[in-house]
Design a protein around this motif. Structure first.
Motif, PDB file in Angstrom:
ATOM      1  N   TRP A  49     -70.241   2.401  10.213  1.00  0.00           N
ATOM      2  CA  TRP A  49     -70.624   0.981  10.083  1.00  0.00           C
ATOM      3  C   TRP A  49     -71.952   0.867   9.337  1.00  0.00           C
ATOM      4  O   TRP A  49     -72.092   0.071   8.412  1.00  0.00           O
ATOM      5  CB  TRP A  49     -70.735   0.334  11.464  1.00  0.00           C
ATOM      6  CG  TRP A  49     -70.945  -1.145  11.394  1.00  0.00           C
ATOM      7  CD1 TRP A  49     -69.999  -2.122  11.430  1.00  0.00           C
ATOM      8  CD2 TRP A  49     -72.219  -1.827  11.234  1.00  0.00           C
ATOM      9  NE1 TRP A  49     -70.588  -3.362  11.311  1.00  0.00           N
ATOM     10  CE2 TRP A  49     -71.945  -3.208  11.181  1.00  0.00           C
ATOM     11  CE3 TRP A  49     -73.535  -1.392  11.132  1.00  0.00           C
ATOM     12  CZ2 TRP A  49     -72.951  -4.156  11.038  1.00  0.00           C
ATOM     13  CZ3 TRP A  49     -74.546  -2.341  10.971  1.00  0.00           C
ATOM     14  CH2 TRP A  49     -74.247  -3.709  10.937  1.00  0.00           C
ATOM     15  N   ILE A  52     -71.566   1.677   5.644  1.00  0.00           N
ATOM     16  CA  ILE A  52     -70.843   0.643   4.901  1.00  0.00           C
ATOM     17  C   ILE A  52     -71.692  -0.617   4.732  1.00  0.00           C
ATOM     18  O   ILE A  52     -71.788  -1.180   3.648  1.00  0.00           O
ATOM     19  CB  ILE A  52     -69.515   0.295   5.618  1.00  0.00           C
ATOM     20  CG1 ILE A  52     -68.533   1.454   5.439  1.00  0.00           C
ATOM     21  CG2 ILE A  52     -68.919  -0.989   5.074  1.00  0.00           C
ATOM     22  CD1 ILE A  52     -67.297   1.341   6.298  1.00  0.00           C
ATOM     23  N   TYR A  53     -72.340  -1.039   5.833  1.00  0.00           N
ATOM     24  CA  TYR A  53     -73.040  -2.320   5.763  1.00  0.00           C
ATOM     25  C   TYR A  53     -74.427  -2.247   5.147  1.00  0.00           C
ATOM     26  O   TYR A  53     -74.985  -3.257   4.762  1.00  0.00           O
ATOM     27  CB  TYR A  53     -73.061  -2.993   7.139  1.00  0.00           C
ATOM     28  CG  TYR A  53     -71.693  -3.561   7.436  1.00  0.00           C
ATOM     29  CD1 TYR A  53     -71.305  -4.769   6.861  1.00  0.00           C
ATOM     30  CD2 TYR A  53     -70.776  -2.860   8.197  1.00  0.00           C
ATOM     31  CE1 TYR A  53     -70.035  -5.268   7.065  1.00  0.00           C
ATOM     32  CE2 TYR A  53     -69.514  -3.357   8.416  1.00  0.00           C
ATOM     33  CZ  TYR A  53     -69.143  -4.559   7.853  1.00  0.00           C
ATOM     34  OH  TYR A  53     -67.887  -5.049   8.040  1.00  0.00           O
ATOM     35  N   LYS A  56     -72.687  -0.354   1.061  1.00  0.00           N
ATOM     36  CA  LYS A  56     -71.502  -0.590   0.232  1.00  0.00           C
ATOM     37  C   LYS A  56     -71.049  -2.037   0.088  1.00  0.00           C
ATOM     38  O   LYS A  56     -70.689  -2.456  -0.998  1.00  0.00           O
ATOM     39  CB  LYS A  56     -70.333   0.235   0.771  1.00  0.00           C
ATOM     40  CG  LYS A  56     -70.563   1.712   0.537  1.00  0.00           C
ATOM     41  CD  LYS A  56     -69.358   2.540   0.859  1.00  0.00           C
ATOM     42  CE  LYS A  56     -69.660   4.014   0.677  1.00  0.00           C
ATOM     43  NZ  LYS A  56     -68.747   4.854   1.427  1.00  0.00           N
ATOM     44  N   ILE A  57     -71.019  -2.789   1.181  1.00  0.00           N
ATOM     45  CA  ILE A  57     -70.325  -4.069   1.101  1.00  0.00           C
ATOM     46  C   ILE A  57     -71.140  -5.148   0.403  1.00  0.00           C
ATOM     47  O   ILE A  57     -70.742  -5.660  -0.630  1.00  0.00           O
ATOM     48  CB  ILE A  57     -69.888  -4.551   2.496  1.00  0.00           C
ATOM     49  CG1 ILE A  57     -68.776  -3.640   2.993  1.00  0.00           C
ATOM     50  CG2 ILE A  57     -69.375  -5.981   2.405  1.00  0.00           C
ATOM     51  CD1 ILE A  57     -68.095  -4.118   4.235  1.00  0.00           C
ATOM     52  N   LYS A  60     -70.348  -8.424  -2.362  1.00  0.00           N
ATOM     53  CA  LYS A  60     -69.456  -8.214  -3.515  1.00  0.00           C
ATOM     54  C   LYS A  60     -67.991  -8.512  -3.200  1.00  0.00           C
ATOM     55  O   LYS A  60     -67.265  -9.031  -4.022  1.00  0.00           O
ATOM     56  CB  LYS A  60     -69.578  -6.774  -4.009  1.00  0.00           C
ATOM     57  CG  LYS A  60     -70.836  -6.552  -4.807  1.00  0.00           C
ATOM     58  CD  LYS A  60     -70.861  -5.163  -5.413  1.00  0.00           C
ATOM     59  CE  LYS A  60     -72.205  -4.908  -6.071  1.00  0.00           C
ATOM     60  NZ  LYS A  60     -72.518  -3.512  -6.194  1.00  0.00           N
ATOM     61  N   ARG A  61     -67.577  -8.149  -2.000  1.00  0.00           N
ATOM     62  CA  ARG A  61     -66.185  -8.428  -1.655  1.00  0.00           C
ATOM     63  C   ARG A  61     -65.916  -9.923  -1.648  1.00  0.00           C
ATOM     64  O   ARG A  61     -64.890 -10.385  -2.131  1.00  0.00           O
ATOM     65  CB  ARG A  61     -65.867  -7.853  -0.276  1.00  0.00           C
ATOM     66  CG  ARG A  61     -65.723  -6.357  -0.256  1.00  0.00           C
ATOM     67  CD  ARG A  61     -65.437  -5.929   1.158  1.00  0.00           C
ATOM     68  NE  ARG A  61     -65.006  -4.553   1.253  1.00  0.00           N
ATOM     69  CZ  ARG A  61     -64.617  -3.982   2.389  1.00  0.00           C
ATOM     70  NH1 ARG A  61     -64.610  -4.687   3.516  1.00  0.00           N
ATOM     71  NH2 ARG A  61     -64.233  -2.731   2.415  1.00  0.00           N
ATOM     72  N   TYR A  92     -59.731  -6.252   3.252  1.00  0.00           N
ATOM     73  CA  TYR A  92     -61.112  -6.611   3.570  1.00  0.00           C
ATOM     74  C   TYR A  92     -61.318  -7.030   5.020  1.00  0.00           C
ATOM     75  O   TYR A  92     -62.315  -7.675   5.337  1.00  0.00           O
ATOM     76  CB  TYR A  92     -61.586  -7.757   2.671  1.00  0.00           C
ATOM     77  CG  TYR A  92     -61.783  -7.393   1.222  1.00  0.00           C
ATOM     78  CD1 TYR A  92     -61.749  -6.071   0.793  1.00  0.00           C
ATOM     79  CD2 TYR A  92     -62.020  -8.379   0.273  1.00  0.00           C
ATOM     80  CE1 TYR A  92     -61.932  -5.754  -0.546  1.00  0.00           C
ATOM     81  CE2 TYR A  92     -62.212  -8.066  -1.070  1.00  0.00           C
ATOM     82  CZ  TYR A  92     -62.160  -6.748  -1.472  1.00  0.00           C
ATOM     83  OH  TYR A  92     -62.348  -6.453  -2.786  1.00  0.00           O
ATOM     84  N   HIS A 123     -68.882 -10.751   8.088  1.00  0.00           N
ATOM     85  CA  HIS A 123     -69.478  -9.492   7.621  1.00  0.00           C
ATOM     86  C   HIS A 123     -68.595  -8.695   6.682  1.00  0.00           C
ATOM     87  O   HIS A 123     -69.078  -8.060   5.759  1.00  0.00           O
ATOM     88  CB  HIS A 123     -69.805  -8.595   8.828  1.00  0.00           C
ATOM     89  CG  HIS A 123     -70.826  -9.167   9.738  1.00  0.00           C
ATOM     90  ND1 HIS A 123     -72.166  -8.915   9.600  1.00  0.00           N
ATOM     91  CD2 HIS A 123     -70.708  -9.986  10.799  1.00  0.00           C
ATOM     92  CE1 HIS A 123     -72.832  -9.549  10.537  1.00  0.00           C
ATOM     93  NE2 HIS A 123     -71.972 -10.215  11.291  1.00  0.00           N
ATOM     94  N   SER A 124     -67.277  -8.700   6.965  1.00  0.00           N
ATOM     95  CA  SER A 124     -66.422  -7.786   6.206  1.00  0.00           C
ATOM     96  C   SER A 124     -66.321  -8.176   4.734  1.00  0.00           C
ATOM     97  O   SER A 124     -65.963  -7.355   3.905  1.00  0.00           O
ATOM     98  CB  SER A 124     -65.027  -7.702   6.833  1.00  0.00           C
ATOM     99  OG  SER A 124     -64.350  -8.918   6.661  1.00  0.00           O
ATOM    100  N   ILE A 125     -66.668  -9.432   4.407  1.00  0.00           N
ATOM    101  CA  ILE A 125     -66.641  -9.813   2.992  1.00  0.00           C
ATOM    102  C   ILE A 125     -68.019 -10.182   2.437  1.00  0.00           C
ATOM    103  O   ILE A 125     -68.220 -10.176   1.235  1.00  0.00           O
ATOM    104  CB  ILE A 125     -65.653 -10.966   2.702  1.00  0.00           C
ATOM    105  CG1 ILE A 125     -65.818 -12.082   3.727  1.00  0.00           C
ATOM    106  CG2 ILE A 125     -64.221 -10.444   2.674  1.00  0.00           C
ATOM    107  CD1 ILE A 125     -65.014 -13.310   3.366  1.00  0.00           C
ATOM    108  N   GLY A 127     -71.061  -8.857   3.979  1.00  0.00           N
ATOM    109  CA  GLY A 127     -72.092  -7.889   4.374  1.00  0.00           C
ATOM    110  C   GLY A 127     -72.942  -8.432   5.510  1.00  0.00           C
ATOM    111  O   GLY A 127     -72.447  -9.101   6.404  1.00  0.00           O
TER     112      GLY A 127
END
Lengths: 211, 122
Positions: A49, A52-53, A56-57, A60-61, A92, A123-125, A127
């Protein structure tokens, strides 16, 4: 006396070099190590987690989702109809365990997202939410005086534009679908995604810049 | 409009980092892992976190990211209190502190470095 002082200095020197973390940092470390030992948490899940957070995320998603909605009318319909299903189809899903509702800006409507309770956020899209999203001032003012908050971010709305404020919860999180700016006909999804700002997807930005 | 702190500029913080210190990310990662493991629900997390944020505001805590993450830590400790006792947590915090103090700079810090601690010996 001099001896005593140099001992003190040596002690301070050692303390500085030990890089002792702050009290909350030690508490998090202690809690995690105990929960791991008790088999309640998998440290790999925590580490994944964090990686990724923090790396990476970002948003942008979310920008890719917006660009796809602009470019693909069928996807836009699906996204507005069931945001969770639409982003899941893109792979996502994630921390945003609740449902995602996407609200669309139009010439007559501007949407603004807040979490008045804490800082629920898709969060998943998008961040991690920006620092201001987590402040008590934003949580209160977004509801009480959304136009003033928007003006502070440089969004000056005409009086006839309706402002809708959406209060995210752990069960239901919101994302704003901004308006596609003029002058972007023929742009591909990557070009479109590049102009979508994080704040536009929260609602503190409106007119996206194309150059 | 007579409370300048309350109307502190939000946009001025637009470029501020989401985390000021690594433990803040670790804390949210831990909360996420615990919801995934079913130790508590996302709703329990946001309710408890929200209550801690309100309590911090009621105490007059500064409205900043540090207060925010301290409230998150308080919420996490509250939600795991049935699984980790205060005494257990206190002992472990002390063990980590000793481990950091006794590990030379540049070497990995592990609880094994704390000799003779019955709580942490393998």
């Amino acid at each position: 006396m001099a001896k005593h002082r140099s001992d003190d200095i040596a002690k301070i020197h050692r303390a500085l070099h030990s890089h002792l973390p702050s009290e909350p940092a030690l508490r998090v470390k202690a809690l995690e190590s105990l929960l791991v030992e008790k088999g309640m948490v998998d440290p790999r899940t925590v580490d994944a987690w964090v990686e990724i957070y923090t790396e990476k995320i970002g948003p942008k998603r979310g920008a890719q989702v917006v660009a796809k909605a602009w470019a693909d009318p069928a996807f836009k319909t699906a996204l507005l109809d069931d945001g969770t299903a639409a982003i899941t189809a893109l792979g996502y899903e994630g921390w945003a365990t609740g449902h995602l509702e996407v609200v669309e800006n139009t010439a007559a409507v501007h949407n603004l997202v807040v979490c008045t309770l804490c800082s629920c956020y898709p969060h998943s899209i998008l961040g991690i939410p920006p620092a201001w999203y987590k402040l008590a001032a934003y949580r209160a003012r977004a509801v009480r005086e959304p136009r003033a908050v928007l003006a502070e971010f440089g969004v000056n709305l005409a009086d006839d534009i309706e402002v809708r404020v959406w209060d995210s919860t752990s069960e239901l999180r919101y994302m704003v679908l901004p308006q596609r700016p003029a002058g972007t006909a023929g742009w591909d999804e990557n070009q479109l995604a590049a102009i979508v700002t994080r704040n536009a997807m929260i609602g503190t930005d409106r007119d996206l810049r194309t150059g | 409009m007579s409370a300048p702190d309350f109307v502190a500029p939000l946009a001025a913080r637009d470029d501020a980092p989401a985390f000021d210190e690594p433990w803040q990310a670790q804390l949210l990662g831990l909360a996420y892992a615990l919801t995934q493991a079913g130790v508590f629900t996302p709703a329990a997390w946001s309710d408890t976190f929200g209550a801690e944020l309100r309590a911090a505001a009621a105490r007059g805590a500064t409205d900043n990211q540090s207060t925010y993450y301290e409230a998150a830590l308080a919420a996490l400790e509250h939600l795991t209190a049935g699984r980790v006792s205060d005494a257990e947590l206190g002992t472990r915090v002390a063990a980590w502190r000793r481990a950091y103090q006794s590990t030379p700079h540049g070497q990995p810090v592990t609880l094994d470095a704390v000799n003779g601690d019955p709580e942490t010996s393998p």
